[in-house]
Design a protein around this motif. Structure first.
Motif, PDB file in Angstrom:
ATOM      1  N   LYS A  21      13.378  -4.596 -45.310  1.00  0.00           N
ATOM      2  CA  LYS A  21      14.559  -3.738 -45.315  1.00  0.00           C
ATOM      3  C   LYS A  21      14.876  -3.229 -46.725  1.00  0.00           C
ATOM      4  O   LYS A  21      15.233  -2.056 -46.913  1.00  0.00           O
ATOM      5  CB  LYS A  21      15.768  -4.500 -44.751  1.00  0.00           C
ATOM      6  N   GLU A  22      14.742  -4.087 -47.711  1.00  0.00           N
ATOM      7  CA  GLU A  22      15.032  -3.683 -49.083  1.00  0.00           C
ATOM      8  C   GLU A  22      14.010  -2.666 -49.585  1.00  0.00           C
ATOM      9  O   GLU A  22      14.365  -1.751 -50.344  1.00  0.00           O
ATOM     10  CB  GLU A  22      15.078  -4.908 -49.992  1.00  0.00           C
ATOM     11  N   ASN A  23      12.755  -2.798 -49.160  1.00  0.00           N
ATOM     12  CA  ASN A  23      11.744  -1.815 -49.530  1.00  0.00           C
ATOM     13  C   ASN A  23      12.070  -0.445 -48.946  1.00  0.00           C
ATOM     14  O   ASN A  23      11.937   0.588 -49.620  1.00  0.00           O
ATOM     15  CB  ASN A  23      10.353  -2.270 -49.052  1.00  0.00           C
ATOM     16  N   VAL A  24      12.503  -0.436 -47.678  1.00  0.00           N
ATOM     17  CA  VAL A  24      12.898   0.825 -47.041  1.00  0.00           C
ATOM     18  C   VAL A  24      14.120   1.411 -47.753  1.00  0.00           C
ATOM     19  O   VAL A  24      14.180   2.619 -48.008  1.00  0.00           O
ATOM     20  CB  VAL A  24      13.197   0.606 -45.544  1.00  0.00           C
ATOM     21  N   ALA A  25      15.078   0.559 -48.077  1.00  0.00           N
ATOM     22  CA  ALA A  25      16.297   1.023 -48.749  1.00  0.00           C
ATOM     23  C   ALA A  25      15.973   1.641 -50.107  1.00  0.00           C
ATOM     24  O   ALA A  25      16.559   2.665 -50.493  1.00  0.00           O
ATOM     25  CB  ALA A  25      17.279  -0.135 -48.909  1.00  0.00           C
ATOM     26  N   ARG A  26      15.052   1.034 -50.839  1.00  0.00           N
ATOM     27  CA  ARG A  26      14.651   1.597 -52.139  1.00  0.00           C
ATOM     28  C   ARG A  26      14.050   2.987 -51.965  1.00  0.00           C
ATOM     29  O   ARG A  26      14.330   3.904 -52.749  1.00  0.00           O
ATOM     30  CB  ARG A  26      13.650   0.664 -52.826  1.00  0.00           C
ATOM     31  N   LYS A  27      13.251   3.144 -50.925  1.00  0.00           N
ATOM     32  CA  LYS A  27      12.638   4.453 -50.665  1.00  0.00           C
ATOM     33  C   LYS A  27      13.700   5.492 -50.275  1.00  0.00           C
ATOM     34  O   LYS A  27      13.594   6.663 -50.649  1.00  0.00           O
ATOM     35  CB  LYS A  27      11.585   4.318 -49.567  1.00  0.00           C
ATOM     36  N   LEU A  28      14.707   5.074 -49.533  1.00  0.00           N
ATOM     37  CA  LEU A  28      15.809   5.972 -49.184  1.00  0.00           C
ATOM     38  C   LEU A  28      16.552   6.438 -50.429  1.00  0.00           C
ATOM     39  O   LEU A  28      16.900   7.624 -50.563  1.00  0.00           O
ATOM     40  CB  LEU A  28      16.778   5.262 -48.232  1.00  0.00           C
ATOM     41  N   VAL A  29      16.797   5.513 -51.346  1.00  0.00           N
ATOM     42  CA  VAL A  29      17.499   5.848 -52.587  1.00  0.00           C
ATOM     43  C   VAL A  29      16.659   6.802 -53.433  1.00  0.00           C
ATOM     44  O   VAL A  29      17.185   7.753 -54.020  1.00  0.00           O
ATOM     45  CB  VAL A  29      17.834   4.553 -53.365  1.00  0.00           C
ATOM     46  N   ILE A  30      15.353   6.587 -53.485  1.00  0.00           N
ATOM     47  CA  ILE A  30      14.466   7.494 -54.228  1.00  0.00           C
ATOM     48  C   ILE A  30      14.496   8.888 -53.609  1.00  0.00           C
ATOM     49  O   ILE A  30      14.537   9.902 -54.325  1.00  0.00           O
ATOM     50  CB  ILE A  30      13.028   6.935 -54.252  1.00  0.00           C
ATOM     51  N   ALA A  31      14.473   8.964 -52.273  1.00  0.00           N
ATOM     52  CA  ALA A  31      14.527  10.258 -51.592  1.00  0.00           C
ATOM     53  C   ALA A  31      15.813  10.998 -51.934  1.00  0.00           C
ATOM     54  O   ALA A  31      15.797  12.217 -52.175  1.00  0.00           O
ATOM     55  CB  ALA A  31      14.418  10.057 -50.081  1.00  0.00           C
ATOM     56  N   GLU A  32      16.931  10.263 -51.982  1.00  0.00           N
ATOM     57  CA  GLU A  32      18.192  10.913 -52.352  1.00  0.00           C
ATOM     58  C   GLU A  32      18.145  11.430 -53.787  1.00  0.00           C
ATOM     59  O   GLU A  32      18.614  12.531 -54.079  1.00  0.00           O
ATOM     60  CB  GLU A  32      19.365   9.949 -52.184  1.00  0.00           C
ATOM     61  N   PHE A  33      17.574  10.650 -54.695  1.00  0.00           N
ATOM     62  CA  PHE A  33      17.455  11.093 -56.079  1.00  0.00           C
ATOM     63  C   PHE A  33      16.648  12.387 -56.174  1.00  0.00           C
ATOM     64  O   PHE A  33      17.042  13.332 -56.865  1.00  0.00           O
ATOM     65  CB  PHE A  33      16.795  10.004 -56.927  1.00  0.00           C
ATOM     66  N   LEU A  34      15.522  12.454 -55.467  1.00  0.00           N
ATOM     67  CA  LEU A  34      14.687  13.653 -55.496  1.00  0.00           C
ATOM     68  C   LEU A  34      15.446  14.857 -54.952  1.00  0.00           C
ATOM     69  O   LEU A  34      15.415  15.950 -55.542  1.00  0.00           O
ATOM     70  CB  LEU A  34      13.413  13.430 -54.677  1.00  0.00           C
ATOM     71  N   GLU A 202      11.506   5.379 -39.412  1.00  0.00           N
ATOM     72  CA  GLU A 202      12.737   5.567 -38.639  1.00  0.00           C
ATOM     73  C   GLU A 202      13.513   4.248 -38.618  1.00  0.00           C
ATOM     74  O   GLU A 202      12.938   3.190 -38.388  1.00  0.00           O
ATOM     75  CB  GLU A 202      12.401   6.013 -37.218  1.00  0.00           C
ATOM     76  N   THR A 203      14.811   4.320 -38.870  1.00  0.00           N
ATOM     77  CA  THR A 203      15.630   3.103 -38.922  1.00  0.00           C
ATOM     78  C   THR A 203      16.548   2.950 -37.711  1.00  0.00           C
ATOM     79  O   THR A 203      17.064   1.859 -37.480  1.00  0.00           O
ATOM     80  CB  THR A 203      16.498   3.088 -40.193  1.00  0.00           C
ATOM     81  N   LEU A 204      16.751   4.041 -36.966  1.00  0.00           N
ATOM     82  CA  LEU A 204      17.638   3.957 -35.802  1.00  0.00           C
ATOM     83  C   LEU A 204      16.967   3.159 -34.694  1.00  0.00           C
ATOM     84  O   LEU A 204      15.869   3.493 -34.259  1.00  0.00           O
ATOM     85  CB  LEU A 204      17.982   5.364 -35.302  1.00  0.00           C
ATOM     86  N   LYS A 205      17.625   2.099 -34.241  1.00  0.00           N
ATOM     87  CA  LYS A 205      17.047   1.214 -33.233  1.00  0.00           C
ATOM     88  C   LYS A 205      17.445   1.608 -31.812  1.00  0.00           C
ATOM     89  O   LYS A 205      16.683   1.402 -30.870  1.00  0.00           O
ATOM     90  CB  LYS A 205      17.466  -0.227 -33.505  1.00  0.00           C
ATOM     91  N   GLU A 206      18.637   2.147 -31.667  1.00  0.00           N
ATOM     92  CA  GLU A 206      19.125   2.473 -30.330  1.00  0.00           C
ATOM     93  C   GLU A 206      19.832   3.820 -30.363  1.00  0.00           C
ATOM     94  O   GLU A 206      20.807   4.012 -31.099  1.00  0.00           O
ATOM     95  CB  GLU A 206      20.093   1.388 -29.837  1.00  0.00           C
ATOM     96  N   SER A 207      19.339   4.770 -29.573  1.00  0.00           N
ATOM     97  CA  SER A 207      19.928   6.103 -29.532  1.00  0.00           C
ATOM     98  C   SER A 207      21.249   6.097 -28.766  1.00  0.00           C
ATOM     99  O   SER A 207      21.470   5.269 -27.881  1.00  0.00           O
ATOM    100  CB  SER A 207      18.958   7.092 -28.866  1.00  0.00           C
TER     101      SER A 207
END
Length: 272
Positions: A21-34, A202-207
């Motif tokens: 989860k923390e690895n995914v979160a880091r990638k999300l933060v990098i995407a926002e920075f870009l 994808e992080t959404l578990k339930e639509s």
């Protein structure tokens, strides 16, 4: 012994899941920075283009720039609830791709036709409304991964990435200068799309089912039902009057017309 081994295995699985989860979160933060870096690259260069199109008339340029910002805000008011609902149905990942794709296309048009005011206007109006359209799904994805104090920590890191992008973007954009900054901003938007497509799961578990009422732009008025949320809503609303993205263009015109600050100086101001 068996019970102890099961406990150790469960602890290891939990640690691995937390790490994932923390690895995914880091990638999300990098995407926002870009993404925000790409947005901010044109902050110090848009106002000079509009001022030039208005032949140095700061008053006329200020009115146009103000209308651009207001139009973006009104579009944001309507599309953000819709994007939020759709991300709850179709997942977060499509909305990591749509805003940078739209912005890359519009910025490319400005780079190709910088002397056409309507193109500049539409670009600012729509690309400005895409900022929260990207930021909100990132926040939603973090909330899919974490709760409580962990969520608060990662939301703070997300905002730190947002602020860092707002600092780096203008510095880079002013160094490039003019319409070229729009082209290179579009390149960074495309890089954001590629990164999101490759690195972000994808992080959404339930639509959820589509809720038309939740798409109402006036739904925020429900926040005034309680005293605490009323105060918080008013504070956020008043902060928007001093929002950096809304005030920058006017500040640029002041610095340019009163102090004759050059493009490099404007970029340093925007970075600060």
């Amino acid at each position: 012994g068996f019970a102890l081994r099961r406990s150790d295995m469960a602890g290891n699985e939990e640690a691995l899941e937390t790490q994932r989860k923390e690895n995914v979160a880091r990638k999300l933060v990098i995407a926002e920075f870009l993404f925000i870096t790409a947005v901010a690259m044109v902050i110090p260069t848009r106002a000079p283009i509009v001022l030039g199109l208005k032949k140095g008339d700061a008053t006329a340029a200020g009115k146009i720039l103000g209308m651009m910002s207001s139009s973006a805000a009104f579009i944001e008011l309507f599309i953000n609830p819709v994007f939020g609902q759709l991300s709850d149905i179709y997942g977060r990942k499509p909305f990591f791709l749509i805003p940078p794709a739209i912005d890359a296309f519009l910025h490319t048009l400005v780079a190709a036709f910088p002397s056409i005011l309507p193109i500049n206007f539409v670009d600012r109006m729509i690309s400005g409304s895409m900022i929260v359209a990207f930021k909100a799904p990132v926040s939603a994805a973090l909330s899919d991964l974490f709760t409580g104090p962990q969520l608060a920590v990662w939301l703070a890191r997300q905002n730190a990435a947002f602020g860092l992008g707002l600092g780096v973007g203008p510095f880079v954009g002013s160094a490039i200068g003019g319409a070229k900054s729009f082209f290179w901003s579009s390149v960074v938007f495309v890089a954001t799309m590629i990164y999101a497509q490759i690195a972000l799961p994808e992080t959404l578990k339930e639509s959820k089912q589509f809720n038309l009422q939740a798409c109402s732009p006036l739904r925020f008025l429900k926040l005034f039902r309680a005293k605490t949320t009323s105060i918080l809503t008013l504070v956020v609303g008043m902060q928007s009057f001093g929002d950096y993205l809304n005030l920058y263009d006017i500040n640029y015109l002041f610095l340019k017309k009163v102090f004759d600050v050059d493009q490099t100086g404007i970029g340093r101001y925007a970075t600060a």
